[in-house]
Design a protein around this motif. Structure first.
Motif, PDB file in Angstrom:
ATOM      1  N   TRP A 170       0.975  -1.205  -0.055  1.00 23.99           N
ATOM      2  CA  TRP A 170       0.055  -0.061  -0.055  1.00 23.99           C
ATOM      3  C   TRP A 170       0.941   1.319   0.005  1.00 23.99           C
ATOM      4  N   CYS A 171       0.725   2.232  -1.081  1.00 22.19           N
ATOM      5  CA  CYS A 171       1.363   3.481  -0.791  1.00 22.19           C
ATOM      6  C   CYS A 171       0.441   4.555  -0.227  1.00 22.19           C
ATOM      7  N   PRO A 172       0.857   4.790   1.013  1.00 20.94           N
ATOM      8  CA  PRO A 172      -0.029   5.820   1.493  1.00 20.94           C
ATOM      9  C   PRO A 172      -0.093   7.292   0.856  1.00 20.94           C
ATOM     10  N   ARG A 173       0.893   7.725   0.287  1.00 20.08           N
ATOM     11  CA  ARG A 173       0.928   8.822  -0.585  1.00 20.08           C
ATOM     12  C   ARG A 173      -0.193   8.748  -1.660  1.00 20.08           C
ATOM     13  N   CYS A 174       0.148   7.666  -2.467  1.00 19.11           N
ATOM     14  CA  CYS A 174      -1.178   7.589  -3.681  1.00 19.11           C
ATOM     15  C   CYS A 174      -2.063   7.036  -3.216  1.00 19.11           C
ATOM     16  N   MET A 175      -2.272   6.446  -1.980  1.00 21.63           N
ATOM     17  CA  MET A 175      -3.321   5.920  -1.298  1.00 21.63           C
ATOM     18  C   MET A 175      -4.082   4.550  -2.118  1.00 21.63           C
ATOM     19  N   VAL A 337       9.422   0.813  -1.732  1.00 20.57           N
ATOM     20  CA  VAL A 337       9.190   2.112  -2.058  1.00 20.57           C
ATOM     21  C   VAL A 337       8.090   2.009  -3.280  1.00 20.57           C
ATOM     22  N   CYS A 338       7.210   2.953  -3.172  1.00 19.02           N
ATOM     23  CA  CYS A 338       6.219   3.096  -4.563  1.00 19.02           C
ATOM     24  C   CYS A 338       6.925   3.311  -5.643  1.00 19.02           C
ATOM     25  N   TRP A 339       6.766   2.752  -6.692  1.00 19.89           N
ATOM     26  CA  TRP A 339       7.401   2.752  -8.157  1.00 19.89           C
ATOM     27  C   TRP A 339       7.482   4.241  -8.655  1.00 19.89           C
ATOM     28  N   ARG A 340       6.140   4.968  -8.296  1.00 20.19           N
ATOM     29  CA  ARG A 340       5.953   6.236  -8.623  1.00 20.19           C
ATOM     30  C   ARG A 340       6.289   7.398  -7.859  1.00 20.19           C
ATOM     31  N   CYS A 341       6.040   7.454  -6.662  1.00 19.84           N
ATOM     32  CA  CYS A 341       6.218   8.537  -5.758  1.00 19.84           C
ATOM     33  C   CYS A 341       7.082   8.348  -4.697  1.00 19.84           C
ATOM     34  N   HIS A 342       7.759   6.964  -4.909  1.00 20.92           N
ATOM     35  CA  HIS A 342       8.819   6.638  -3.687  1.00 20.92           C
ATOM     36  C   HIS A 342       8.695   6.765  -2.514  1.00 20.92           C
TER      37      HIS A 342
HETATM   38 ZN   LIG Z   1       2.957   6.441  -4.205  1.00 19.58          ZN
END
Ligand SMILES: [Zn+2]
Ligand SMILES: [Zn+2]
Length: 866
Positions: A170-175, A337-342
């Motif tokens: 789960w990416c908490p930034r991209c939710m 880490v998230c591939w897009r926003c890290h």
């Molecule tokens: Zn993300």
């Protein structure tokens, strides 16, 4: 020599190609189809050197197949979807997905992404791409999303798509949930915290080392290794969690690493994948300490609402204050880490849609074996990835700018109501469900707000391209496709998911060939990245050197490996364009109508035609294997170093039909095999020198050249001829004689020289000699023409007499002295003897009484008279 004006010439032909629509796929045609599952370019604006190179490689294949008579399917297409656009839009407007209604948020994303399409289409044009706009598609269009949705509904019916309540990345930034393929790893240094957990019986403490103290709130149990002698005694006892005062049991589990930290592990729900295994194994309650936004939940007590990092700092402070923190050590770790926003990824339990993947591992690998991989070793990447998979594919994303999942759910009982296929494309957040209320309980139906992982769309590209669910006749004709071109970094996503879904939906491979290319790195071999300031923009390169020159560079990039950008290869491509242009002008000046096939070809004509035919055959094979680097090397070497350097030089003086016919056919063939790689300069030469005679509207829809008969003996003659000519040229260069300076004569001596009989005139013209003779053998005579006294020897030995000796030497016949000295010392002045050590002789080679210089080439001796 005139200069080729790449900029204006390229623009001119690009305009013509558009006007002529020569790249159009013909649905009605009976010709065999060559279809390319072209990667839709992501709508992010700027053109990278990597794109320019990658798409050039695809265009080479498309243009080659078109000339081979195929009905080529090569669509212009764009990928307009997904998180990267959302991230850009959120940054641009300073918003998150929670700040706007869905429709408005989606509109901003759509406008942003679609805003790039005209510019990106233009990029393709100036690269000389032959993509077909008549089969254009973009992935956010209802016609495309419809295919994604129907494919999902089928998989749902087959029981392969299912909803599950498992923890996911789960990416908490991209939710949003993320698939394993979207997780990247970063090296990081963090604190390993040694924390004291008191035993519940008051008989002391156990020290636990953890990097995630903020998860103490969800600690369910504590484990030690069953063989750990020091810790075994604790098993069965209970600990009290610091700050929270919760009693947790100590268990023994063989998965504990006794060498990590203190050998005691805190098992939380849900820190990482190993935690999850334990949670399942011991049937522990799933407690959520972190929510979807990356904030601590009420379970965290005083840290509720804090972000994970803040909470960690706060709890460390409190643990220290209350005497629970024993020590901290720096520790290297590999964080996901998230591939897009890290942003750091958490492991959260949020209900998601999954596609059965693990059950299909073997079948996907079997299909991968049925596909031809170029290069073959790239298949290992797929195999490694498939074998490493531990989870089914999470299909759902809690995002907005993507294809909606076409289902409704009962607000009362959770019953899932899928859309009817006829409804698709459908947006369940806006459109009505197929039934008014829940078929099970009559409850209210709510449209699903989740969307698909963008690879769900991408992995439908081969189905979409083949008119799946739109035109069954075409689908049968086109599927599987001919080629999937792509880069190596998306083998685990695009290639894998396409193979998986093709297997599930059609029981077939999606394409016959896959061509995998590498990345383009900065000139120093490091990755290009805007933050490093080493990104090279291809547009100014095209302006300066031409698209053909950049495509020449793309040719040098062999498949499957990364390449550092080398401007000198672009410059070389520019020089080659110019060379092709000038060769065309020469041929055009010699030939102004289509020559008749003559029956008196010269040895030189037969040689170049035979070599040309060998090249055409070999290059054809290289194109079929996508080995464009080798094809270009062969075309360049032949056209420059055999055709231009030797043949053209040899025929400049000729004015017969055989020479004209040979020049016409070889040059036309050269530009034809080069046309897929350098489409502009070849079109330009074709239009100026051949169009009227050949009749094809464009070289790119003309046919691939047929080789002539290969005459092995002619090739042997040509090889010797080339060696002789190069030998004389090198000799001239070494002697600093201008290449066009005329020589008195050349005698070619040796038994194999007779192969060159009849070529005397060609050789004379080529090397600029007044006379050329070919003889099996010759008597060369060595003549001593001068004496060079060695002062360094004579001086010290004869002291004051040296001067007299040197004077005397000036009056002696060099040739006689040479003969005399070879027999022994010679008296020069009374009582003064010189031997061979004192003198050097200047010798000359003589042939037929004339002075010559010689060059040895294999068995041949060249005697050159200046
Ligand atoms: Zn993300
Ligand atoms: Zn219901």
């Amino acid at each position: 020599m005139s200069q080729y004006d790449s900029l204006s010439t390229e623009r001119m032909w690009q305009e013509k190609w558009k006007e002529w629509e020569i790249y159009r796929f013909d649905k009605e045609s009976e010709r065999p189809i060559y279809s390319i599952d072209n990667p839709p370019r992501y709508t992010s604006g700027s053109l990278h050197l990597g794109h320019a190179t990658g798409y050039s490689l695809i265009d080479f294949a498309a243009r080659y197949r078109r000339m081979k008579g195929y009905n080529v399917f090569y669509p212009l297409c764009f990928d307009v979807n997904g998180t990267p656009t959302e991230v850009k839009v959120e940054k641009k407007y300073g918003i998150t997905k929670l700040d706007l209604p869905r429709t408005e948020y989606r509109k901003l994303c759509s406008e942003y992404a679609n805003g790039f399409i005209d510019e990106m289409t233009h990029h393709f044009e100036i690269l000389g791409q032959s993509m077909d706009p008549s089969i254009y598609y973009q992935t956010d269009a209802p016609y495309y999303r419809r295919i994604t949705q129907i494919s999902f509904l089928r998989l749902l019916k087959m029981g392969l798509a299912y909803k599950g309540d498992y923890p996911v990345n789960w990416c908490p930034r991209c939710m949003t949930a993320l698939a394993d393929a979207e997780v990247e790893y970063r090296d990081n240094v963090t604190d390993l915290n040694y924390i004291r957990f008191p035993l519940a019986d008051g008989e002391g403490d156990v020290i636990i080392a953890t990097t995630r103290p903020e998860l103490i709130c969800t600690c369910q149990t504590v484990a030690v290794h069953p063989e750990d002698k020091d810790k075994k005694g604790f098993v069965g006892k209970e600990l009290i969690t610091p700050l929270y005062g919760k009693k947790v049991k100590i268990i023994a589990d063989p998965k504990v690493d006794p060498d990590y930290g203190t050998g005691v592990v805190m098992i939380c729900t849900i820190g990482d994948k190993v935690d999850l295994e334990w949670v399942m194994k011991y049937n522990l309650p799933l407690e959520k300490g972190i929510d979807e936004c990356g904030h601590m939940t009420p379970i965290a007590g005083p840290y509720e609402g804090m972000k994970v990092k803040e909470a960690r700092e706060a709890i460390i402070r409190d643990l220290k204050e209350k005497g629970y923190l024993i020590k901290q050590e720096k520790q290297k770790q590999n964080v996901s880490v998230c591939w897009r926003c890290h942003e750091n990824i958490e492991f959260l339990q949020v209900p998601q849609w999954f596609l059965k993947t693990l059950d299909f591992k073997e079948r996907v690998l079997k299909r991968a074996d049925e596909v031809n991989w170029f290069p073959e070793f790239m298949k290992i990447r797929l195999r490694d990835w498939v074998e490493s998979l531990e989870w089914d594919w999470v299909l759902s994303r809690q995002r907005i700018f993507a294809t909606p999942i076409p289902i409704w759910e009962c607000e009362n009982c959770g019953e899932v109501v899928p859309a009817e296929e006829e409804q698709c494309y459908v947006d369940p957040t806006e459109d009505d469900p197929p039934v008014d209320s829940c078929p099970r309980c009559g409850g209210n139906l709510k449209g699903c707000e989740d969307v698909f992982d963008t690879w769900m769309d991408s992995s439908a590209s081969s189905l979409y391209n083949c008119f799946w669910e739109r035109d069954e006749v075409m689908f049968k004709k086109m599927f599987p496709m001919s080629l999937r071109p792509q880069s190596h970094d998306i083998i685990r996503t695009w290639a894998f998911y396409t193979l998986l879904r093709s297997e599930q939906l059609t029981g077939s491979i999606p394409w016959r060939d896959i061509m995998v290319h590498g990345f383009i790195m900065a000139p120093d071999g490091t990755p290009m990245h805007s933050s490093l300031g080493n990104v090279i923009d291809p547009l100014p390169i095209i302006e300066e050197y031409g698209a053909d020159a950049l495509r020449y560079y793309a040719c040098t990039c062999s498949l499957g490996v990364d390449h550092a950008f080398r401007e000198k290869d672009v410059i070389r491509g520019r020089r080659f364009s110019n060379k092709i242009f000038n060769m065309g002008n020469f041929v055009g000046s010699k030939v102004n109508r289509k020559p008749q096939r003559p029956n008196n070809l010269s040895a030189a004509d037969k040689w170049i035609l035979s070599r040309y035919s060998e090249v055409v055959k070999h290059v054809d094979k290289l194109f079929q294997e996508y080995q464009f680097d080798k094809a270009m090397r062969e075309i360049e070497s032949f056209s420059w170093h055999e055709f231009a350097d030797h043949y053209i030089e040899m025929v400049k003086h000729r004015d017969d039909e055989a020479a004209r016919w040979t020049l016409y056919n070889v040059y036309l063939g050269i530009i034809k095999v080069l046309a897929p790689l350098m489409p502009h300069v070849t079109e330009d030469s074709y239009q100026r020198h051949f169009r009227d005679q050949e009749g094809d509207l464009s070289i790119h829809i003309s046919s691939w050249p047929e080789p002539f008969e290969v005459d092995k003996r002619a090739i042997e003659v040509g090889k010797i001829l080339k060696e002789v000519i190069s030998g004389v040229r090198t000799w001239k260069a070494n002697k600093r004689i201008a290449l066009n300076q005329e020589l008195a004569s050349l005698e070619i001596i040796g038994t194999v020289a007779s192969l060159l009989n009849g070529l005397e005139k060609d050789i004379m013209e080529t090397i600029k000699a007044k006379e050329v003779r070919i003889v099996p053998s010759a008597e060369l005579e060595e003549r001593v023409v001068a004496i060079k006294p060695l002062h360094s020897k004579i001086g010290p030995q004869f002291k004051e007499d040296a001067k007299k000796i040197i004077e005397a030497l000036g009056n002696i016949n060099p040739s006689e002295l040479y003969k005399a000295l070879s027999k022994g010392p010679v008296e020069i002045i009374d009582g003064m003897f010189l031997n061979e050590e004192h003198i050097e002789f200047v010798k000359k080679l003589m042939l037929h009484g004339r002075e010559v210089e010689t060059v040895q080439i294999g068995e041949l001796l060249l005697a050159i008279e200046r």
